[in-house]
Design a protein around this motif. Structure first.
Motif, PDB file in Angstrom:
ATOM      1  N   PHE A 113       0.827  -1.211   0.000  1.00 38.12           N
ATOM      2  CA  PHE A 113       0.000   0.000   0.000  1.00 38.12           C
ATOM      3  C   PHE A 113       0.863   1.264   0.000  1.00 38.12           C
ATOM      4  O   PHE A 113       0.639   2.194  -0.785  1.00 38.12           O
ATOM      5  N   ALA A 114       1.874   1.298   0.859  1.00 37.03           N
ATOM      6  CA  ALA A 114       2.736   2.476   0.962  1.00 37.03           C
ATOM      7  C   ALA A 114       3.485   2.740  -0.339  1.00 37.03           C
ATOM      8  O   ALA A 114       3.610   3.891  -0.782  1.00 37.03           O
ATOM      9  N   ILE A 115       3.978   1.690  -0.990  1.00 37.38           N
ATOM     10  CA  ILE A 115       4.720   1.858  -2.241  1.00 37.38           C
ATOM     11  C   ILE A 115       3.803   2.357  -3.357  1.00 37.38           C
ATOM     12  O   ILE A 115       4.181   3.249  -4.131  1.00 37.38           O
ATOM     13  N   LEU A 116       2.608   1.817  -3.464  1.00 40.88           N
ATOM     14  CA  LEU A 116       1.668   2.251  -4.502  1.00 40.88           C
ATOM     15  C   LEU A 116       1.307   3.731  -4.351  1.00 40.88           C
ATOM     16  O   LEU A 116       1.272   4.481  -5.333  1.00 40.88           O
ATOM     17  N   VAL A 117       1.065   4.145  -3.111  1.00 43.42           N
ATOM     18  CA  VAL A 117       0.719   5.549  -2.881  1.00 43.42           C
ATOM     19  C   VAL A 117       1.911   6.450  -3.186  1.00 43.42           C
ATOM     20  O   VAL A 117       1.762   7.539  -3.740  1.00 43.42           O
ATOM     21  N   SER A 118       3.133   5.991  -2.853  1.00 43.43           N
ATOM     22  CA  SER A 118       4.324   6.808  -3.122  1.00 43.43           C
ATOM     23  C   SER A 118       4.526   7.018  -4.617  1.00 43.43           C
ATOM     24  O   SER A 118       4.893   8.108  -5.065  1.00 43.43           O
ATOM     25  N   ILE A 119       4.280   5.979  -5.417  1.00 43.47           N
ATOM     26  CA  ILE A 119       4.417   6.092  -6.869  1.00 43.47           C
ATOM     27  C   ILE A 119       3.381   7.069  -7.422  1.00 43.47           C
ATOM     28  O   ILE A 119       3.674   7.907  -8.286  1.00 43.47           O
ATOM     29  N   GLN A 120       2.168   6.964  -6.912  1.00 46.80           N
ATOM     30  CA  GLN A 120       1.098   7.873  -7.357  1.00 46.80           C
ATOM     31  C   GLN A 120       1.452   9.322  -7.071  1.00 46.80           C
ATOM     32  O   GLN A 120       1.268  10.203  -7.918  1.00 46.80           O
ATOM     33  N   MET A 121       1.987   9.565  -5.881  1.00 45.18           N
ATOM     34  CA  MET A 121       2.333  10.942  -5.495  1.00 45.18           C
ATOM     35  C   MET A 121       3.529  11.461  -6.292  1.00 45.18           C
ATOM     36  O   MET A 121       3.540  12.606  -6.752  1.00 45.18           O
ATOM     37  N   ALA A 122       4.559  10.622  -6.463  1.00 46.24           N
ATOM     38  CA  ALA A 122       5.782  11.054  -7.149  1.00 46.24           C
ATOM     39  C   ALA A 122       5.542  11.372  -8.615  1.00 46.24           C
ATOM     40  O   ALA A 122       6.080  12.339  -9.160  1.00 46.24           O
ATOM     41  N   LEU A 123       4.716  10.552  -9.276  1.00 39.77           N
ATOM     42  CA  LEU A 123       4.477  10.716 -10.705  1.00 39.77           C
ATOM     43  C   LEU A 123       3.250  11.573 -11.016  1.00 39.77           C
ATOM     44  O   LEU A 123       2.974  11.875 -12.166  1.00 39.77           O
ATOM     45  N   SER A 171      -5.405  22.884  -2.352  1.00 38.94           N
ATOM     46  CA  SER A 171      -3.970  23.165  -2.314  1.00 38.94           C
ATOM     47  C   SER A 171      -3.274  22.185  -1.377  1.00 38.94           C
ATOM     48  O   SER A 171      -3.884  21.658  -0.439  1.00 38.94           O
ATOM     49  N   MET A 172      -1.968  21.952  -1.620  1.00 42.72           N
ATOM     50  CA  MET A 172      -1.245  20.967  -0.824  1.00 42.72           C
ATOM     51  C   MET A 172      -1.245  21.336   0.661  1.00 42.72           C
ATOM     52  O   MET A 172      -1.420  20.470   1.520  1.00 42.72           O
ATOM     53  N   GLN A 173      -1.051  22.618   0.965  1.00 43.16           N
ATOM     54  CA  GLN A 173      -1.022  23.042   2.370  1.00 43.16           C
ATOM     55  C   GLN A 173      -2.368  22.796   3.049  1.00 43.16           C
ATOM     56  O   GLN A 173      -2.430  22.322   4.185  1.00 43.16           O
ATOM     57  N   GLN A 174      -3.469  23.101   2.347  1.00 48.31           N
ATOM     58  CA  GLN A 174      -4.800  22.864   2.918  1.00 48.31           C
ATOM     59  C   GLN A 174      -5.110  21.374   3.005  1.00 48.31           C
ATOM     60  O   GLN A 174      -5.776  20.928   3.944  1.00 48.31           O
ATOM     61  N   ALA A 175      -4.628  20.601   2.030  1.00 51.35           N
ATOM     62  CA  ALA A 175      -4.839  19.146   2.058  1.00 51.35           C
ATOM     63  C   ALA A 175      -4.139  18.525   3.257  1.00 51.35           C
ATOM     64  O   ALA A 175      -4.699  17.679   3.965  1.00 51.35           O
ATOM     65  N   VAL A 176      -2.899  18.946   3.504  1.00 51.90           N
ATOM     66  CA  VAL A 176      -2.138  18.448   4.655  1.00 51.90           C
ATOM     67  C   VAL A 176      -2.815  18.848   5.960  1.00 51.90           C
ATOM     68  O   VAL A 176      -2.956  18.041   6.889  1.00 51.90           O
ATOM     69  N   PRO A 239       7.759  24.589  -0.554  1.00 51.77           N
ATOM     70  CA  PRO A 239       6.933  24.625  -1.768  1.00 51.77           C
ATOM     71  C   PRO A 239       6.135  23.329  -1.911  1.00 51.77           C
ATOM     72  O   PRO A 239       6.589  22.259  -1.505  1.00 51.77           O
ATOM     73  N   ALA A 240       4.957  23.417  -2.504  1.00 57.05           N
ATOM     74  CA  ALA A 240       4.073  22.258  -2.640  1.00 57.05           C
ATOM     75  C   ALA A 240       4.744  21.111  -3.399  1.00 57.05           C
ATOM     76  O   ALA A 240       4.573  19.935  -3.052  1.00 57.05           O
ATOM     77  N   LYS A 241       5.515  21.442  -4.449  1.00 56.24           N
ATOM     78  CA  LYS A 241       6.162  20.401  -5.251  1.00 56.24           C
ATOM     79  C   LYS A 241       7.188  19.629  -4.428  1.00 56.24           C
ATOM     80  O   LYS A 241       7.275  18.401  -4.504  1.00 56.24           O
ATOM     81  N   VAL A 242       7.949  20.352  -3.626  1.00 62.17           N
ATOM     82  CA  VAL A 242       8.947  19.718  -2.757  1.00 62.17           C
ATOM     83  C   VAL A 242       8.250  18.844  -1.716  1.00 62.17           C
ATOM     84  O   VAL A 242       8.677  17.731  -1.417  1.00 62.17           O
ATOM     85  N   LEU A 243       7.142  19.337  -1.184  1.00 64.47           N
ATOM     86  CA  LEU A 243       6.384  18.620  -0.169  1.00 64.47           C
ATOM     87  C   LEU A 243       5.883  17.284  -0.712  1.00 64.47           C
ATOM     88  O   LEU A 243       5.965  16.248  -0.047  1.00 64.47           O
ATOM     89  N   ARG A 245       7.148  15.492  -3.219  1.00 67.00           N
ATOM     90  CA  ARG A 245       8.240  14.567  -3.491  1.00 67.00           C
ATOM     91  C   ARG A 245       8.824  13.985  -2.204  1.00 67.00           C
ATOM     92  O   ARG A 245       9.177  12.798  -2.154  1.00 67.00           O
ATOM     93  N   LEU A 246       8.925  14.793  -1.183  1.00 67.14           N
ATOM     94  CA  LEU A 246       9.401  14.290   0.110  1.00 67.14           C
ATOM     95  C   LEU A 246       8.421  13.263   0.671  1.00 67.14           C
ATOM     96  O   LEU A 246       8.817  12.231   1.224  1.00 67.14           O
TER      97      LEU A 246
END
Length: 260
Positions: A113-123, A171-176, A239-243, A245-246
């Protein structure tokens, strides 16, 4: 020495909770699995104990993270309210589901599950569809899915809530920030459910409350509440993009460790 480990875990979990809105469970669960294995806990219950204890710690981690995000006006409270309706039901069902799965199998499910979500977020992979948040019913359904999965994986739901809200145009900040708020009802409902389903298990170690191991809960809670504020402040500076990818790198590393 064991308690020191839990204090360090709490500090890491707190930063992650505020920074990514994940509640820290993605780090706590594998660390507790390793710790419980080293202490000779029964393999039949140690994964469920790691998940249940993780959910209990997220109660404390979420509070300070929510306060910091709310102070910055980033939490979408109407979205939180309607998702919580589904979260409460889903979390209870998820705890029952997790209690029926064998420990090693549960670990593989969490890792995948963790790997699938990471791929979705990264790409940036996401289904094509209309933008904008769904209505009350849609948010309730989303909350039930998030709550069910989060209780199984021992997380605050950020790895599902953040991508969902981001896909729907938030937005990423509001989503977090909103994900951090949703982590509290997930943690409360999930922890209570794990206590109940594990209450009469005869393989639990001493100082356990159902599937919640109290020494780990105390150690992690002590430091996580303070460090959650630090993570929340960082979330509003990066920045949202950095957030994104991390966040993806964190999920991939944890998922890989579970599969290996």
């Amino acid at each position: 020495m064991e308690f020191v480990l839990y204090l360090v875990l709490g500090a890491c979990a707190g930063v992650l909770a505020g920074l990514f809105g994940v509640g820290g469970g993605l780090i706590i669960v594998p660390a507790l699995v390793f710790s419980f294995t080293a202490h000779g806990f029964s393999p039949d219950v140690l994964t469920q104990m790691a998940v249940g204890t993780s959910l209990a710690t997220i109660i404390f981690t979420s509070i300070n993270s929510i306060l910091e995000h709310h102070r910055r006006g980033a939490v979408l409270w109407p979205v939180f309210a309607w998702m919580t309706v589904g979260i409460l039901v889903g979390s209870a069902l998820g705890a029952v589901t997790a209690s029926k799965i064998q420990g090693p199998v549960l670990q593989k499910i969490i890792g995948t599950f963790a790997i699938l979500v990471s791929i979705q977020m990264a790409l940036g992979l996401q289904p094509k569809g209309a933008r904008g948040l769904p209505g009350r019913f849609g948010l309730g359904v989303a909350g039930s899915v998030v709550g069910w999965a989060s209780a199984i994986f021992g997380i605050g739901g950020g790895s599902l809530t953040v991508p969902f809200l981001s896909w729907r145009g938030v937005s990423m900040q509001q989503a977090v920030a909103t994900s951090s708020a949703c982590g509290l009802p997930i943690a409360i409902a999930g922890a209570i459910s794990f206590i109940i389903v594990g209450w009469h298990n005869d393989k639990l170690p001493e100082m356990s409350l159902g599937f919640v191991y109290l020494p780990a809960l105390l150690g992690i809670a002590v430091t996580s509440m303070f460090f959650a504020r630090i993570g929340a402040r960082l979330a509003h500076r990066l920045p949202a993009k950095v957030l994104k990818r991390l966040f993806a790198l964190l999920l991939f590393s944890v998922g890989l460790s579970f599969l290996i």
